[in-house]
Design a protein around this motif. Structure first.
Motif, PDB file in Angstrom:
ATOM      1  N   ALA A  77      21.295  60.843  64.357  1.00  0.00           N
ATOM      2  CA  ALA A  77      20.556  61.301  62.870  1.00  0.00           C
ATOM      3  C   ALA A  77      21.691  60.229  61.700  1.00  0.00           C
ATOM      4  O   ALA A  77      21.162  59.576  60.994  1.00  0.00           O
ATOM      5  CB  ALA A  77      21.247  62.762  62.666  1.00  0.00           C
ATOM      6  N   ARG A  78      22.588  59.477  62.090  1.00  0.00           N
ATOM      7  CA  ARG A  78      23.592  59.130  61.981  1.00  0.00           C
ATOM      8  C   ARG A  78      23.727  57.704  62.174  1.00  0.00           C
ATOM      9  O   ARG A  78      23.454  56.932  61.254  1.00  0.00           O
ATOM     10  CB  ARG A  78      25.034  59.493  62.390  1.00  0.00           C
ATOM     11  N   GLY A  98      20.112  57.001  62.960  1.00  0.00           N
ATOM     12  CA  GLY A  98      18.546  56.379  62.306  1.00  0.00           C
ATOM     13  C   GLY A  98      18.721  56.535  60.979  1.00  0.00           C
ATOM     14  O   GLY A  98      17.759  56.092  60.324  1.00  0.00           O
ATOM     15  N   ALA A  99      19.629  57.009  60.339  1.00  0.00           N
ATOM     16  CA  ALA A  99      19.868  57.096  58.597  1.00  0.00           C
ATOM     17  C   ALA A  99      19.878  55.771  58.333  1.00  0.00           C
ATOM     18  O   ALA A  99      20.114  54.649  56.559  1.00  0.00           O
ATOM     19  CB  ALA A  99      21.090  57.741  58.059  1.00  0.00           C
ATOM     20  N   ASP A 100      21.126  55.133  59.194  1.00  0.00           N
ATOM     21  CA  ASP A 100      21.482  53.190  58.839  1.00  0.00           C
ATOM     22  C   ASP A 100      19.833  52.475  58.643  1.00  0.00           C
ATOM     23  O   ASP A 100      20.174  51.322  57.859  1.00  0.00           O
ATOM     24  CB  ASP A 100      22.349  52.508  60.040  1.00  0.00           C
ATOM     25  N   LEU A 101      19.329  53.377  59.429  1.00  0.00           N
ATOM     26  CA  LEU A 101      17.742  52.389  59.419  1.00  0.00           C
ATOM     27  C   LEU A 101      16.940  51.764  58.022  1.00  0.00           C
ATOM     28  O   LEU A 101      16.228  50.712  57.725  1.00  0.00           O
ATOM     29  CB  LEU A 101      16.831  52.501  60.449  1.00  0.00           C
ATOM     30  N   THR A 102      17.774  52.510  56.933  1.00  0.00           N
ATOM     31  CA  THR A 102      16.873  52.101  55.379  1.00  0.00           C
ATOM     32  C   THR A 102      17.159  51.263  54.851  1.00  0.00           C
ATOM     33  O   THR A 102      17.274  50.943  53.887  1.00  0.00           O
ATOM     34  CB  THR A 102      17.860  53.635  54.493  1.00  0.00           C
ATOM     35  N   ILE A 103      18.511  50.698  55.483  1.00  0.00           N
ATOM     36  CA  ILE A 103      18.913  49.280  55.037  1.00  0.00           C
ATOM     37  C   ILE A 103      17.780  48.145  54.966  1.00  0.00           C
ATOM     38  O   ILE A 103      18.172  47.342  54.748  1.00  0.00           O
ATOM     39  CB  ILE A 103      20.249  48.589  55.514  1.00  0.00           C
ATOM     40  N   LEU A 104      17.190  48.630  55.487  1.00  0.00           N
ATOM     41  CA  LEU A 104      15.985  47.245  55.914  1.00  0.00           C
ATOM     42  C   LEU A 104      14.248  48.027  54.714  1.00  0.00           C
ATOM     43  O   LEU A 104      14.204  46.752  54.818  1.00  0.00           O
ATOM     44  CB  LEU A 104      15.061  47.684  57.411  1.00  0.00           C
ATOM     45  N   ASP A 105      14.806  48.692  53.563  1.00  0.00           N
ATOM     46  CA  ASP A 105      14.082  48.743  52.568  1.00  0.00           C
ATOM     47  C   ASP A 105      13.806  47.975  52.268  1.00  0.00           C
ATOM     48  O   ASP A 105      14.380  47.483  51.930  1.00  0.00           O
ATOM     49  CB  ASP A 105      13.975  50.018  52.271  1.00  0.00           C
ATOM     50  N   ASP A 106      12.494  47.043  51.823  1.00  0.00           N
ATOM     51  CA  ASP A 106      12.599  46.315  50.250  1.00  0.00           C
ATOM     52  C   ASP A 106      10.926  46.225  50.397  1.00  0.00           C
ATOM     53  O   ASP A 106      10.117  47.428  50.326  1.00  0.00           O
ATOM     54  CB  ASP A 106      11.994  44.678  51.366  1.00  0.00           C
ATOM     55  N   ASP A 107      10.209  45.697  48.931  1.00  0.00           N
ATOM     56  CA  ASP A 107       9.075  45.536  48.843  1.00  0.00           C
ATOM     57  C   ASP A 107       8.088  45.855  49.882  1.00  0.00           C
ATOM     58  O   ASP A 107       7.310  46.503  49.448  1.00  0.00           O
ATOM     59  CB  ASP A 107       8.913  44.092  47.845  1.00  0.00           C
ATOM     60  N   SER A 108       8.269  45.808  51.046  1.00  0.00           N
ATOM     61  CA  SER A 108       7.198  45.578  51.779  1.00  0.00           C
ATOM     62  C   SER A 108       7.610  46.094  53.311  1.00  0.00           C
ATOM     63  O   SER A 108       6.094  46.582  53.887  1.00  0.00           O
ATOM     64  CB  SER A 108       6.914  44.291  52.582  1.00  0.00           C
ATOM     65  N   GLN A 111      28.476  45.874  60.928  1.00  0.00           N
ATOM     66  CA  GLN A 111      29.255  45.878  60.010  1.00  0.00           C
ATOM     67  C   GLN A 111      29.380  46.763  59.860  1.00  0.00           C
ATOM     68  O   GLN A 111      28.221  47.757  58.805  1.00  0.00           O
ATOM     69  CB  GLN A 111      29.259  44.942  59.007  1.00  0.00           C
ATOM     70  N   PRO A 112      30.474  47.531  58.348  1.00  0.00           N
ATOM     71  CA  PRO A 112      31.550  48.813  58.347  1.00  0.00           C
ATOM     72  C   PRO A 112      29.884  48.803  56.287  1.00  0.00           C
ATOM     73  O   PRO A 112      30.287  47.696  56.283  1.00  0.00           O
ATOM     74  CB  PRO A 112      32.012  48.536  57.549  1.00  0.00           C
ATOM     75  N   PRO A 113      30.030  49.655  56.225  1.00  0.00           N
ATOM     76  CA  PRO A 113      30.298  51.436  56.687  1.00  0.00           C
ATOM     77  C   PRO A 113      28.937  51.506  57.742  1.00  0.00           C
ATOM     78  O   PRO A 113      29.245  53.097  58.009  1.00  0.00           O
ATOM     79  CB  PRO A 113      30.094  51.807  55.953  1.00  0.00           C
ATOM     80  N   ARG A 114      28.014  50.956  58.248  1.00  0.00           N
ATOM     81  CA  ARG A 114      27.118  51.641  59.321  1.00  0.00           C
ATOM     82  C   ARG A 114      27.958  52.315  60.691  1.00  0.00           C
ATOM     83  O   ARG A 114      29.186  51.685  60.817  1.00  0.00           O
ATOM     84  CB  ARG A 114      26.514  50.253  59.813  1.00  0.00           C
ATOM     85  N   HIS A 115      27.006  52.566  61.614  1.00  0.00           N
ATOM     86  CA  HIS A 115      27.723  53.136  62.314  1.00  0.00           C
ATOM     87  C   HIS A 115      29.002  52.617  63.705  1.00  0.00           C
ATOM     88  O   HIS A 115      27.852  51.260  63.824  1.00  0.00           O
ATOM     89  CB  HIS A 115      26.963  54.453  63.526  1.00  0.00           C
ATOM     90  N   PRO A 116      29.841  53.085  64.223  1.00  0.00           N
ATOM     91  CA  PRO A 116      30.376  51.969  65.194  1.00  0.00           C
ATOM     92  C   PRO A 116      29.651  51.745  66.700  1.00  0.00           C
ATOM     93  O   PRO A 116      28.913  50.893  67.309  1.00  0.00           O
ATOM     94  CB  PRO A 116      31.460  52.462  65.300  1.00  0.00           C
ATOM     95  N   LYS A 117      29.042  52.210  66.402  1.00  0.00           N
ATOM     96  CA  LYS A 117      27.936  52.496  68.246  1.00  0.00           C
ATOM     97  C   LYS A 117      26.570  51.030  68.025  1.00  0.00           C
ATOM     98  O   LYS A 117      26.789  50.794  69.055  1.00  0.00           O
ATOM     99  CB  LYS A 117      26.923  53.756  68.567  1.00  0.00           C
ATOM    100  N   TRP A 118      26.497  50.818  66.392  1.00  0.00           N
ATOM    101  CA  TRP A 118      25.787  49.535  66.690  1.00  0.00           C
ATOM    102  C   TRP A 118      26.693  48.397  67.643  1.00  0.00           C
ATOM    103  O   TRP A 118      25.630  47.514  67.518  1.00  0.00           O
ATOM    104  CB  TRP A 118      24.750  49.352  65.329  1.00  0.00           C
ATOM    105  N   ARG A 119      27.608  48.391  67.159  1.00  0.00           N
ATOM    106  CA  ARG A 119      28.217  47.080  67.947  1.00  0.00           C
ATOM    107  C   ARG A 119      27.999  46.962  68.944  1.00  0.00           C
ATOM    108  O   ARG A 119      28.091  46.220  70.055  1.00  0.00           O
ATOM    109  CB  ARG A 119      30.155  47.358  67.516  1.00  0.00           C
ATOM    110  N   GLU A 120      28.068  48.078  70.072  1.00  0.00           N
ATOM    111  CA  GLU A 120      27.743  47.939  71.030  1.00  0.00           C
ATOM    112  C   GLU A 120      25.979  47.909  71.601  1.00  0.00           C
ATOM    113  O   GLU A 120      25.954  47.111  72.569  1.00  0.00           O
ATOM    114  CB  GLU A 120      27.527  49.663  72.008  1.00  0.00           C
ATOM    115  N   VAL A 121      25.043  46.986  70.332  1.00  0.00           N
ATOM    116  CA  VAL A 121      23.916  47.252  71.081  1.00  0.00           C
ATOM    117  C   VAL A 121      23.942  45.280  71.703  1.00  0.00           C
ATOM    118  O   VAL A 121      24.117  44.219  70.799  1.00  0.00           O
ATOM    119  CB  VAL A 121      23.026  47.454  69.848  1.00  0.00           C
TER     120      VAL A 121
END
Length: 365
Positions: free
Chosen positions: A48-49, A51-61, A282-292
């Protein structure tokens, strides 16, 4: 006659009002053409946490719509059958488990993965009188709701170890409360550490993590990990890490065909996710992304073709960039300029000379 006329007027008015309430078709199409639905996990969990970070991908398309889910097996079902869901977070062991139990017809042809994500640790939190995982035999153990990744992995783990507890399927918020009251012996939860539900449990709670060893059978799917004092300062002593095992997570998608409109949407999502991935680390995104590691492969899974194409294209671009840098170094070695005294304009002029030199060499081959 008056009643008939009145009825006609009411019907006509209702029809007119209904027509007026319908939004213009063009606006409906525009609102939906770039949406991608993502099924994540239960509130407070890693899915859930992140997944919420994925909204940074939002743009006009593109517009990403994360939705709370109920765990890996249910997420597989939602990706396959639930309208509006294109992408989901799933544990890597879910595909093999679902195929072994014949849960979803044609699963292999219907599911792909975009990328291997972070790893999630298996938490076995127990009362102090339970000192080994084998002590759970015959005891009440909560493994989260039916269909969750925790319930699935708990079944795999306990079967592999020959342990037969009395399984319960309450939400883990309830399970932890029952554990604190001594009503059950343990909870088993798969989640990225530190998990907020466990991180706030005080040192004097009478609860602790049980060690989980990696057996040869489990090593085919899982790998060793540990909880440290840095991860759970209230539950793990500074000098006594607790060994456990972990499982990888996967960003899974439905295997849409290339001519399908949903395929185009998901391909757009994949391109945005890969292209902007540095923002997730990068902060404030979940630190688990740094493992990917986006290039990591997942055994037993097939990658979604647009994701594979993106990786191949960018690998080729990186190789070309490295080759260009090597040629530029050769060019500099030939003319031997003093780069430290050059202005930006002079550097640009030198680069243009390099490009002309490089083209000449390429033509002469």
């Amino acid at each position: 006659m008056k009643h008939l006329i009145l009825a006609f007027v009411v019907v006509a008015f209702a029809g007119s009002a209904s027509a007026q309430q319908q939004p213009p078709a063009g606006l409906v199409a525009h609102a939906n053409q770039g949406t991608v639905g993502v099924i994540t996990g239960m509130e407070g969990g890693t899915y859930a946490r992140t997944g919420a970070d994925l909204t940074i991908l939002d743009d006009d398309s593109l517009r990403v719509l994360p939705t709370l889910g109920k765990g890996s097996l249910q997420n597989l079902s939602d990706i396959l059958y639930l309208r509006g869901i294109d992408v989901g977070f799933v544990q890597a062991d879910a595909l093999a488990y679902a195929k072994q139990h014949n849960m979803f017809p044609g699963l292999t042809d219907s599911i792909r993965y975009v990328a291997k994500l972070y790893d999630e640790e298996i938490h076995v939190l127990a009362r102090k009188d339970i000192t080994r995982i084998e002590d759970l035999d015959g005891q009440r153990v909560n493994v989260d709701v039916t269909g969750s990744g925790s319930a699935m992995t708990a079944e795999i783990l306990l079967d592999a170890l020959g342990i037969k507890p009395k399984i319960e399927h309450e939400k883990q918020v309830t399970g932890v409360q029952e554990l604190k009251h001594g009503d059950i012996a343990a909870v088993i939860q798969v989640a990225g550490a530190p998990m907020p539900l466990f991180a706030d449990i005080p040192t004097d709670s009478g609860l602790h993590f049980l060690p989980v060893a990696l057996t040869p059978g489990l090593a085919q799917t899982y790998f060793p990990d540990k909880f440290t004092h840095d991860t759970y300062p209230l539950l793990v002593p500074a000098d006594t890490p607790v060994p456990t095992i972990a499982v990888g997570d996967v960003m899974a998608v439905f295997a849409w065909q290339p001519r399908n409109e949903r395929y185009v949407r998901v391909a757009r999502f994949v391109n945005a996710f890969f292209s902007k991935f540095d923002q997730f680390q990068q902060p404030p995104r979940h630190p688990k992304w740094r493992e990917v590691n986006l290039t990591a492969e997942v055994p037993g899974w097939a990658r979604f073709q647009p994701a594979q194409d993106w990786l191949v294209q960018h690998a080729a671009a990186e190789q070309e960039a490295n080759a260009t840098q090597a040629r530029f170094n050769t060019f500099l070695a030939q003319i031997n300029p003093d780069m430290t005294k050059m202005s930006d304009a002079a550097k640009e002029a030198l680069f243009q000379q390099f490009l002309a030199w490089d083209r000449q060499r390429s033509t002469g081959r």
